[in-house]
Write a protein that holds these residues in place. Structure first.
Motif: not given
Length: 107
Positions: A42, A59-60, A63-64
Motif C-alpha cells: 500500500h 481504491y478504498n 479492497p484486496h
C-alpha cells in the motif's frame, strides 16, 4: 482470490475445490497477495498517486485480500491436500514482490 469478499468465502471455495477435485488432481493458486508485504504494498502504491490520501480515496472501495502463507497452507493441510508448495511469483511486473503461488494435490 485477491478480490474475494472475505476470508470465510475463501475457506468455502477451498472446501469446494477439495470436494470437486478428482483424486490425484492438482490445484494451483497464482499471484496471491502476501500478508507479510501488505503495508509495503500500500505504501508503494500510494506513492504512484502522490499521497496515501489520494490512493485510499481512489481504491478504498476496491479492497484486496492478503493471505498469510502459513495459515493458507495449514487450511489446505486440514482439508486433506498434500504436497503443498508455496513459491514466489515469477513474473515481471511491479506487484511480483508482493505475491506468491500455491500448488497442492489431492491423493
Amino acid at each position: 482470490y485477491n478480490y474475494f469478499p472475505n476470508m470465510d468465502y475463501v475457506t468455502s471455495v477451498n472446501k469446494q475445490i477439495y470436494t470437486n477435485l478428482k483424486i490425484g488432481g492438482t490445484v494451483t493458486l497464482l499471484d496471491l497477495n502476501d500478508a507479510e508485504f501488505q503495508k509495503k504494498y500500500h505504501k508503494i502504491r500510494s506513492k504512484i498517486f502522490g499521497s496515501e490520501k489520494e490512493y485510499f480515496l481512489r481504491y478504498n472501495e476496491y479492497p484486496h485480500l492478503f493471505f498469510d502463507k502459513n495459515l493458507l497452507k495449514t487450511e489446505f493441510e486440514n482439508l486433506g491436500f498434500s504436497n503443498i508448495k508455496l513459491f514466489d511469483t515469477d513474473i515481471d511486473n511491479a506487484n511480483a514482490e508482493f505475491r506468491f503461488n500455491l500448488i497442492a494435490n489431492r491423493f
